[in-house]
Design an enzyme around this catalytic site. Structure first.
Site, mmCIF file in Angstrom:
data_model
loop_
_atom_site.group_PDB
_atom_site.id
_atom_site.type_symbol
_atom_site.label_atom_id
_atom_site.label_comp_id
_atom_site.label_asym_id
_atom_site.label_seq_id
_atom_site.Cartn_x
_atom_site.Cartn_y
_atom_site.Cartn_z
ATOM 1 N N LYS A 25 -7.012 8.355 4.659
ATOM 2 C CA LYS A 25 -6.239 8.923 3.555
ATOM 3 C C LYS A 25 -6.461 8.127 2.274
ATOM 4 O O LYS A 25 -6.712 8.693 1.215
ATOM 5 C CB LYS A 25 -4.754 8.923 3.909
ATOM 6 C CG LYS A 25 -3.820 9.240 2.732
ATOM 7 C CD LYS A 25 -2.375 9.064 3.121
ATOM 8 C CE LYS A 25 -1.459 9.332 1.939
ATOM 9 N NZ LYS A 25 -1.552 8.284 0.884
ATOM 10 N N ASN A 26 -6.365 6.810 2.368
ATOM 11 C CA ASN A 26 -6.443 5.973 1.179
ATOM 12 C C ASN A 26 -7.860 5.809 0.649
ATOM 13 O O ASN A 26 -8.059 5.177 -0.384
ATOM 14 C CB ASN A 26 -5.827 4.603 1.450
ATOM 15 C CG ASN A 26 -4.318 4.675 1.603
ATOM 16 O OD1 ASN A 26 -3.685 5.623 1.139
ATOM 17 N ND2 ASN A 26 -3.740 3.708 2.273
ATOM 18 N N ARG A 97 0.808 10.381 -5.640
ATOM 19 C CA ARG A 97 0.980 9.044 -6.183
ATOM 20 C C ARG A 97 -0.186 8.638 -7.078
ATOM 21 O O ARG A 97 -0.029 7.894 -8.038
ATOM 22 C CB ARG A 97 1.148 8.030 -5.045
ATOM 23 C CG ARG A 97 1.619 6.661 -5.512
ATOM 24 C CD ARG A 97 1.870 5.732 -4.355
ATOM 25 N NE ARG A 97 0.652 5.391 -3.639
ATOM 26 C CZ ARG A 97 0.607 4.621 -2.562
ATOM 27 N NH1 ARG A 97 1.729 4.142 -2.068
ATOM 28 N NH2 ARG A 97 -0.531 4.346 -1.964
ATOM 29 N N CYS A 121 7.332 10.735 -10.627
ATOM 30 C CA CYS A 121 8.330 9.896 -11.286
ATOM 31 C C CYS A 121 8.432 10.270 -12.761
ATOM 32 O O CYS A 121 7.479 10.730 -13.374
ATOM 33 C CB CYS A 121 7.998 8.419 -11.135
ATOM 34 S SG CYS A 121 6.461 7.908 -11.923
ATOM 35 N N ARG A 126 8.626 3.282 -14.759
ATOM 36 C CA ARG A 126 7.256 3.182 -15.251
ATOM 37 C C ARG A 126 6.435 2.316 -14.309
ATOM 38 O O ARG A 126 6.011 1.218 -14.663
ATOM 39 C CB ARG A 126 7.254 2.665 -16.688
ATOM 40 C CG ARG A 126 8.043 3.549 -17.620
ATOM 41 C CD ARG A 126 8.168 2.993 -19.017
ATOM 42 N NE ARG A 126 6.949 3.269 -19.793
ATOM 43 C CZ ARG A 126 6.245 2.332 -20.391
ATOM 44 N NH1 ARG A 126 6.567 1.074 -20.249
ATOM 45 N NH2 ARG A 126 5.187 2.655 -21.107
ATOM 46 N N ASP A 129 2.417 1.135 -15.497
ATOM 47 C CA ASP A 129 2.070 0.330 -16.672
ATOM 48 C C ASP A 129 0.650 -0.214 -16.593
ATOM 49 O O ASP A 129 -0.060 -0.271 -17.611
ATOM 50 C CB ASP A 129 3.057 -0.834 -16.818
ATOM 51 C CG ASP A 129 4.370 -0.394 -17.466
ATOM 52 O OD1 ASP A 129 4.498 0.800 -17.762
ATOM 53 O OD2 ASP A 129 5.247 -1.246 -17.663
ATOM 54 N N LEU A 130 0.226 -0.639 -15.404
ATOM 55 C CA LEU A 130 -1.108 -1.211 -15.273
ATOM 56 C C LEU A 130 -2.192 -0.165 -15.523
ATOM 57 O O LEU A 130 -3.276 -0.491 -16.013
ATOM 58 C CB LEU A 130 -1.285 -1.844 -13.888
ATOM 59 C CG LEU A 130 -0.410 -3.071 -13.601
ATOM 60 C CD1 LEU A 130 -0.682 -3.596 -12.200
ATOM 61 C CD2 LEU A 130 -0.641 -4.168 -14.633
ATOM 62 N N ASP A 314 1.355 -1.204 5.081
ATOM 63 C CA ASP A 314 1.372 0.129 5.687
ATOM 64 C C ASP A 314 1.386 0.063 7.211
ATOM 65 O O ASP A 314 1.774 1.030 7.877
ATOM 66 C CB ASP A 314 0.149 0.934 5.233
ATOM 67 C CG ASP A 314 0.369 1.618 3.890
ATOM 68 O OD1 ASP A 314 1.524 1.652 3.429
ATOM 69 O OD2 ASP A 314 -0.604 2.106 3.309
#
Length: 426
Positions: A25-26, A97, A121, A126, A129-130, A314
């Site tokens: 998935k990742n 995400r 979100c 926030r 930010d990165l 995870d």
């Protein structure tokens, strides 16, 4: 994807048979986004085509002019990114995400990108930010709109230097994809190169980006205006692999887990050995059976979750499950994500309050009886631990919002059925 799904489980079923680990998935969802910066067709093999997160991302790509062709039988996805560009959508509500990885493809073709807020979100939370820093360091202007994030770079991203204040997988992925369309050199410092990020690097190199890595945190990227197509293999999912291995151990079943990515799981598997678990394996598969327990019991343990190559967060819920079935008290520490604890309250419904916890630390009293319960899904991996608890428990279990678990496991219901385990989701 439907919401508010319920799983109905008759516990006490013992699994038997083969289960194949799907593409990660990742890795797969990142590769899907990265394919959008190519100028030719990309084919991704071993792609988890039923993965809910991937389907949401494909829907967004389609609405923005890209073409994604799915072959469920062959587990392949073909991406034609040539039409992917800025689109004025009426709905930006996508529970993804990693929406920030969708920016570079639109910047390349339109000079402006509009993407949903990560995970849905809203302004005020926030956690991106990165990612804003990545785009700004590459010369873009970022504006937070009520329904979407707008990134503007009319002349495309420019060469720059990105120095992350903390190590971040998502930020590293975003920087790699964005830098690959820059006609010049970009430096990325304090990067986090997990196996999935390394796979992304290999993919971007196959498109024509020049990427040099020093150690595990310094990356130099020289991008290109034209990026060719690619045929690329998605790596097997190490989190899914540990899920099936742990399920086999604590269920007393006999499972052959196929396509296990051993090279990404060395330390997690060493910890199993220290618990008295002796797995039978060849180059690609693991056979899990009651004979794997060298003295018939799982030994209690202490471990800490952290970054790769250790036990990543995870995987934490599945080691918690091992602790619940161990002969004594186990302790699990997680200082990287200390608040990953909501699933513990749900597991306590099955295991008679066997778990106690505080931020960063879980204490597990093993050996308690397990009975069916009505439980809620929490985070993705914690929800799968709750599903496993329901499969093991005596009696009937109902799990609400089980779509949380379905988000991370490709074709989970069918895989369980292939192991002789019945679960009804509706």
């Amino acid at each position: 994807m439907k919401s508010n799904l319920k799983a109905y489980i008759q516990g006490g079923q013992t699994p038997s048979g083969q289960v194949r680990v799907s593409g990660a998935k990742n890795a797969s969802t990142r590769l899907l986004s990265a394919a959008l910066i190519a100028d030719e067709t990309v084919t991704l093999n071993n792609f988890p085509t039923e993965l809910v997160d991937a389907r949401y991302k494909m829907d967004f790509i389609d609405k923005c002019g890209g073409k994604v062709t799915i072959n469920e039988l062959e587990q392949t996805v073909t991406v034609d990114p040539t039409g992917y560009e800025l689109a004025d959508l009426t709905d930006y509500n996508y529970p993804i995400r990693t929406t920030y990885l969708l920016v570079a493809g639109q910047i390349k073709r339109s000079g402006v990108a509009r993407i949903p807020y990560p995970g849905g979100c809203k302004i005020g939370d926030r956690g991106y930010d990165l990612h804003m820093m990545v785009w700004q360091q590459l010369g873009a202007t970022v504006t937070e709109k009520p329904d979407y994030i707008e990134v503007s770079a009319p002349n495309g991203f420019q060469p720059g230097e990105i120095n992350f204040p903390i190590s971040t997988i998502g930020g590293t992925e975003n920087a790699l994809i964005s830098a690959s369309i820059v006609d010049g050199e970009t430096i990325i410092k304090n990067a986090y190169i997990s196996p999935e990020v390394d796979s992304l690097i290999q993919f971007l190199r196959s498109l024509g980006a020049k990427i040099d890595v020093v150690g595990n945190s310094f990356i130099k990227v020289v991008g290109a205006k034209y990026l060719r197509g690619s045929i690329f293999q998605v790596m097997p999912d190490r989190i899914e692999a540990i899920t099936w291995i742990v399920y086999g151990i604590i269920s007393g079943g006999r499972i052959t887990v196929e396509d296990v990515p051993f090279d990404t799981m060395e330390i997690p598997l060493i910890h199993l050995k220290h618990m008295g678990i002796d797995l039978y394996r060849n180059n690609n598969n693991v056979i899990v059976s009651p004979e794997c327990l060298t003295n018939g019991q799982i030994q209690p343990f202490e471990l800490a979750c952290g970054t790769h190559p250790g036990i990543i967060s995870d995987m934490q819920p599945f080691y918690t499950m091992l602790g619940l079935h161990a002969n004594g008290t186990s302790r699990i520490y997680d200082y990287r994500y200390p608040e990953r604890l909501k699933y513990c309250a749900e597991l306590n419904k099955f295991y008679d309050n066997a778990l106690t916890w505080k931020p960063g630390a879980i204490t597990v009293e093993g050996g308690k009886s397990i009975s069916g319960a009505v439980a809620e899904s929490t985070d993705l991996r914690g929800s799968m631990a709750v599903v496993i608890a329901g499969l093991l428990a005596e009696g009937q279990t109902t799990i609400h919002n089980v779509e949380m678990a379905l988000r991370g496991y490709n074709n989970m219901e069918q895989k369980l059925k292939d192991l002789g385990v019945n679960i009804t989701v509706e």
